[in-house]
Motif scaffolding. Structure first.
Motif, PDB file in Angstrom:
ATOM      1  N   LEU A 182      28.179  24.383  56.026  1.00  0.00           N
ATOM      2  CA  LEU A 182      29.640  24.315  56.172  1.00  0.00           C
ATOM      3  C   LEU A 182      30.046  23.167  57.087  1.00  0.00           C
ATOM      4  O   LEU A 182      31.089  22.518  56.874  1.00  0.00           O
ATOM      5  N   SER A 183      29.214  22.886  58.088  1.00  0.00           N
ATOM      6  CA  SER A 183      29.553  21.838  59.066  1.00  0.00           C
ATOM      7  C   SER A 183      29.556  20.443  58.430  1.00  0.00           C
ATOM      8  O   SER A 183      30.139  19.512  58.990  1.00  0.00           O
ATOM      9  N   TYR A 184      28.907  20.291  57.263  1.00  0.00           N
ATOM     10  CA  TYR A 184      28.864  18.987  56.604  1.00  0.00           C
ATOM     11  C   TYR A 184      30.107  18.737  55.743  1.00  0.00           C
ATOM     12  O   TYR A 184      30.327  17.610  55.284  1.00  0.00           O
ATOM     13  N   LEU A 185      30.924  19.756  55.505  1.00  0.00           N
ATOM     14  CA  LEU A 185      32.140  19.565  54.720  1.00  0.00           C
ATOM     15  C   LEU A 185      33.219  18.912  55.586  1.00  0.00           C
ATOM     16  O   LEU A 185      33.288  19.137  56.793  1.00  0.00           O
ATOM     17  N   ILE A 203      37.687  27.538  60.174  1.00  0.00           N
ATOM     18  CA  ILE A 203      37.784  28.966  60.530  1.00  0.00           C
ATOM     19  C   ILE A 203      37.842  29.813  59.264  1.00  0.00           C
ATOM     20  O   ILE A 203      37.203  30.868  59.172  1.00  0.00           O
ATOM     21  N   ILE A 204      38.594  29.349  58.263  1.00  0.00           N
ATOM     22  CA  ILE A 204      38.663  30.064  56.983  1.00  0.00           C
ATOM     23  C   ILE A 204      37.281  30.094  56.332  1.00  0.00           C
ATOM     24  O   ILE A 204      36.839  31.128  55.818  1.00  0.00           O
ATOM     25  N   GLY A 205      36.586  28.943  56.366  1.00  0.00           N
ATOM     26  CA  GLY A 205      35.251  28.873  55.791  1.00  0.00           C
ATOM     27  C   GLY A 205      34.277  29.806  56.501  1.00  0.00           C
ATOM     28  O   GLY A 205      33.465  30.486  55.859  1.00  0.00           O
ATOM     29  N   GLN A 206      34.346  29.862  57.835  1.00  0.00           N
ATOM     30  CA  GLN A 206      33.477  30.746  58.610  1.00  0.00           C
ATOM     31  C   GLN A 206      33.747  32.214  58.285  1.00  0.00           C
ATOM     32  O   GLN A 206      32.831  33.030  58.234  1.00  0.00           O
ATOM     33  N   GLN A 207      35.032  32.530  58.058  1.00  0.00           N
ATOM     34  CA  GLN A 207      35.386  33.913  57.697  1.00  0.00           C
ATOM     35  C   GLN A 207      34.797  34.276  56.334  1.00  0.00           C
ATOM     36  O   GLN A 207      34.302  35.390  56.136  1.00  0.00           O
ATOM     37  N   ALA A 258      42.055  40.889  51.277  1.00  0.00           N
ATOM     38  CA  ALA A 258      41.662  41.559  52.524  1.00  0.00           C
ATOM     39  C   ALA A 258      41.187  40.540  53.554  1.00  0.00           C
ATOM     40  O   ALA A 258      41.463  40.675  54.751  1.00  0.00           O
ATOM     41  N   ILE A 259      40.471  39.500  53.092  1.00  0.00           N
ATOM     42  CA  ILE A 259      40.006  38.457  54.007  1.00  0.00           C
ATOM     43  C   ILE A 259      41.197  37.667  54.549  1.00  0.00           C
ATOM     44  O   ILE A 259      41.218  37.272  55.721  1.00  0.00           O
ATOM     45  N   GLU A 291      39.980  27.525  46.889  1.00  0.00           N
ATOM     46  CA  GLU A 291      39.538  26.128  47.015  1.00  0.00           C
ATOM     47  C   GLU A 291      38.346  26.019  47.970  1.00  0.00           C
ATOM     48  O   GLU A 291      37.341  25.354  47.661  1.00  0.00           O
ATOM     49  N   ILE A 292      38.436  26.675  49.137  1.00  0.00           N
ATOM     50  CA  ILE A 292      37.352  26.621  50.119  1.00  0.00           C
ATOM     51  C   ILE A 292      36.153  27.431  49.627  1.00  0.00           C
ATOM     52  O   ILE A 292      34.996  27.031  49.816  1.00  0.00           O
TER      53      ILE A 292
END
Length: 484
Positions: free
Chosen positions: A122-125, A133-137, A154-155, A174-175
């Protein structure tokens, strides 16, 4: 009007020693070390090592110097001993430490977890802080098998309440799509159909007709595919039998659980046997794993401390409280040592009874030689309660020449045969598995046919029992076993 009545009743209560024994009995070998370490840490009256023979006071002090005798006298002073720091379990400075003990540690995979690998990707995006934060969730919502089963709505609510971030389905999709491009292929899918689609879309040659046909089947005929209605798929997609066969073969080679089998994502699990079976000149010998037989003893200094109080004229309250504590620790240490010894004895008695009962199996490891055996059979042989045998069988294993087996493996129900004998249901399952393996996959055997075949072999078994055994063996129904 109220009345007072006297009544007698009998009740049975477990002693602290019985409770200690019951808890230790069900602890597997892999966890026994930590349980003993815990006891050593909380009870300074308990030590590791062989129990030393007692010496008389004259033998103790006869050859000692004046300085040593003075030091021994100081040791008998109980004031402030509660503040002593006691060494940890198997410290390298202790005489009981053995460097070989390091080899007994359970090896665990040191590779990173699924979550860590996905966060790293995720850190490379190229995402801003909010999108990260959305990606981490989303990554945090991925289960161990690689799927996101939590509804995106729900997320979104979670993000609003916990992170104070407002988003919508379009942004989430999208994410999520970017995360679905991570390795392993198929990760972050919301269902099996999406998981297979993601893997097919990432094939090296997406224009290959076989890949294109497989995608059509997964996307447009998934329900028919899961039910193996290949004739319907063939008609609907206008494909010939060979094209269907190639596409289905490709789909079945995909990974239905991308999070559960990718490199570095699963810890290697090791079974530590509680018993070791050896064949010495044709004679079966059972021994306990050495980790089941730790050497423990009562602390001599604590025992002398208590003896000194008995001979002392000091009766002040502080000394009484101190020695009361010492006595409690000594009793607790004795109880623990007795419980460990009783555990060893019970484990061996139970395993020896199982060995005698299933002797034919232990000779050659042939599963068909297993006799029907229930907990009651062993409990009666060793004159113990069924619950005790159950605790021994739970989470315990034995190492044999044929592999490591959990003790539960040897317990099974009986099935009657035409000859009037009972055979283990494991034997029936073994025969059933063989029939399914040998069947014509274009015309798999129904449960009714399997029942008739088993009855011909002399096994008196009902259709519902065959269905139950088939499910326990994870064999699908005939329709789902059909192949092109």
């Amino acid at each position: 009007m109220q009345k007072l009545n006297l009544s007698q009743s009998l009740s049975q209560k477990l002693s602290p020693q019985q409770i200690q024994f019951i808890k230790l009995l069900q602890v597997p070998t892999a966890e026994l070390d930590s349980r003993i370490e815990e006891e050593l840490e909380i009870n300074p009256a308990l030590e590791e090592g062989k129990d030393e023979p007692e010496q008389t006071q004259e033998e103790d002090f006869g050859d000692s110097s004046e300085e040593e005798r003075n030091r021994d006298d100081q040791d008998l002073n109980l004031d402030g001993y509660l503040d002593d720091d006691y060494g940890g379990y198997k410290m390298q400075g202790d005489g009981n430490y053995n460097s070989d003990d390091d080899d007994r540690e359970i090896p665990i995979s040191s590779q990173s977890s699924l979550h860590e690998q996905l966060i790293s990707q995720l850190s490379y995006l190229k995402l801003d802080e909010r999108q990260k934060i959305i990606g981490q969730q989303l990554v945090g919502s991925i289960e161990n098998d690689g799927y996101i089963r939590r509804d995106l709505e729900a997320i979104i609510n979670d993000l609003a309440f916990s992170q104070n971030i407002e988003t919508d389905i379009d942004e989430m999709e999208e994410i999520l799509r970017k995360i679905q491009n991570f390795d392993p292929a198929g990760i972050a899918a919301r269902n099996l159909q999406e998981c297979l689609t993601l893997q097919l879309e990432r094939k090296e040659h997406p224009d290959d007709p076989v890949v294109m046909h497989a995608l059509l089947i997964v996307q447009d005929c998934f329900e028919e595919f899961t039910k193996k209605h290949y004739s319907k798929i063939q008609k609907r997609l206008d494909l010939d039998e060979e094209q269907i066969k190639d596409a289905v073969n490709l789909i079945t080679k995909l990974n239905p659980k991308p999070g559960g089998t990718s490199d570095g994502l699963v810890r290697t699990q090791y079974i530590i046997p509680d018993f070791i079976l050896s064949n010495v000149g044709g004679k079966m010998e059972i021994s306990l794993n050495s980790r089941n037989a730790p050497e423990l003893r009562i602390s001599r200094s604590y025992a002398e401390m208590f003896d000194a109080y008995d001979k002392s004229d000091k009766k002040d309250k502080k000394l009484k409280d101190t020695v009361s504590f010492v006595k409690q620790k000594l009793d607790s240490a004795k109880w623990f040592i007795d419980a460990i010894k009783q555990r060893q004895n019970t484990l061996l008695r139970t395993m020896e009874a199982i060995l005698t009962y299933q002797k034919e199996f232990f000779i050659d490891g042939d599963e068909t030689n297993l006799r029907p055996m229930i907990l009651k059979d062993i409990a009666e042989r060793i004159d113990m309660d069924i619950s005790t045998v159950s605790r021994v069988a739970n989470s315990k294993a034995i190492q044999t020449e044929f592999g490591v087996y959990p003790l539960k493996y040897f317990f099974s129900e009986g099935i009657a045969t035409d000859s009037g004998e009972d055979v283990s249901n494991r034997e029936v399952k073994f025969v059933l598995q063989g029939m399914v393996d040998a069947e014509d996959k274009k015309r798999p055997l129904s449960d009714d046919k399997l029942v008739k075949m088993l009855n011909k072999r002399g096994y008196n078994i009902a259709r519902r029992t065959v269905a139950k055994y088939r499910e326990q063996l994870q064999i699908p129904v005939a329709r789902l076993r059909k192949e092109l």
